[in-house]
Design a protein around this motif. Sequence first.
Motif, short mmCIF file in Angstrom:
data_model
loop_
_atom_site.label_atom_id
_atom_site.label_comp_id
_atom_site.label_asym_id
_atom_site.label_seq_id
_atom_site.Cartn_x
_atom_site.Cartn_y
_atom_site.Cartn_z
N LEU A 182 0.80 -1.22 0.00
CA LEU A 182 0.00 0.00 0.00
C LEU A 182 0.84 1.27 0.00
N ALA A 183 2.10 1.17 0.39
CA ALA A 183 2.96 2.36 0.32
C ALA A 183 3.08 2.82 -1.13
N GLU A 184 3.19 1.88 -2.05
CA GLU A 184 3.25 2.23 -3.46
C GLU A 184 1.94 2.85 -3.93
N PHE A 185 0.82 2.25 -3.48
CA PHE A 185 -0.48 2.79 -3.87
C PHE A 185 -0.63 4.22 -3.35
N ALA A 186 -0.22 4.46 -2.11
CA ALA A 186 -0.33 5.81 -1.53
C ALA A 186 0.53 6.80 -2.30
N ARG A 187 1.69 6.35 -2.77
CA ARG A 187 2.57 7.24 -3.53
C ARG A 187 1.95 7.58 -4.88
N LEU A 188 1.33 6.58 -5.52
CA LEU A 188 0.74 6.80 -6.84
C LEU A 188 -0.60 7.53 -6.76
N HIS A 189 -1.33 7.29 -5.66
CA HIS A 189 -2.68 7.85 -5.54
C HIS A 189 -2.87 8.46 -4.15
N PRO A 190 -2.20 9.55 -3.86
CA PRO A 190 -2.29 10.16 -2.52
C PRO A 190 -3.68 10.69 -2.17
N ASP A 191 -4.54 10.84 -3.18
CA ASP A 191 -5.89 11.36 -2.93
C ASP A 191 -6.88 10.28 -2.54
N VAL A 192 -6.45 9.01 -2.48
CA VAL A 192 -7.35 7.91 -2.12
C VAL A 192 -6.88 7.27 -0.82
N THR A 193 -7.77 7.20 0.15
CA THR A 193 -7.48 6.57 1.44
C THR A 193 -8.18 5.21 1.50
N ILE A 194 -7.43 4.16 1.84
CA ILE A 194 -8.00 2.82 1.98
C ILE A 194 -8.25 2.53 3.46
N ASN A 195 -9.51 2.33 3.82
CA ASN A 195 -9.89 1.93 5.18
C ASN A 195 -10.20 0.44 5.17
N MET A 196 -9.56 -0.32 6.04
CA MET A 196 -9.69 -1.78 5.99
C MET A 196 -10.20 -2.37 7.29
#
Length: 302
Positions: A116-130
């Motif tokens: 998810l660190a990669e996802f956060a870097r690519l898409h900082p405007d999307v927060t994943i709540n799990m």
Amino acid sequence: MIAPRRFLPSIASLRALEALDRLGSATAVAEELSQTQSAVSRQLQALETQLGTELILRERKKMRLTPAAQDYVAEIRAALQQIAQASLKLQVNPDGGSLNLAILPTFGMRWLVPRLAEFARLHPDVTINMSTRLNRFNFALEPFDAAIHYGTPDWLGTDHLKLLEEQVLPVCAPDLIAQDTIAHPRDLLSFPLLQIQTRPYAWSQWFASYGVEAQGITGTVYDQFTTITQAAIHGLGIALLPDYLAQPELQSGRLVAAYGTATRSLGSYFLIWPQEKSRNKSLRVFRDWLVTQVETEDGLPR
């Protein structure tokens, strides 16, 4: 189109009714809602008047719900939870861009979170709540936009994306089979076979892949892979583990392969989402990113 106002009672009155069903007394309801008992009584009376039906049976100083009101509460409780979750989601992400995802616990710990660190870097405007869920559920009753699920994707009213198939391997503590010769898969039937709750037919499917008929397999059942792995390490039996989960323990020597090599199971992993969420921008971004992760993945997320 929004329903007529007479069918949309106030949140305060619905909360009072739900709390009365759950707590059983107006005193407890008043304490939970930080209100007076008279205020709670007025809200319940107003709700009965608005709906035009009796909801509360009043016997001396006690109050209880009618059978119809109990059925009503069972439906509105989920709606109240959805409203609360939506409000929390808005507070946490006032600009939008969040995704509520149900995951399998081992999948989240061993595969998704490290990526998810990669996802956060690519898409900082999307927060994943799990949050974790072991079994399938009704999206209408749970606050999730999507779920990662093992098994079949035939959830009512949903679409899905196939991720990967699972490779499994029977493993155990070295001492468990040190004095035995296992020349054929059927030889494993003489040992305790540990079972995982989410895959009740895993062992019979594994034996069937070798042409061995093994019906009615019994053994200790575990709800998560972390616990069944520890049970195998401590010599309680043979566990059928996903190869990615078994590999570190095999390398350390705490587990050994009981027979053969990793084979494909009959189950796969899917991303599943309600059809009405298909146009959700955050879901589309996450789904497209997941595709890039599994295209080059040699192992398997669980």
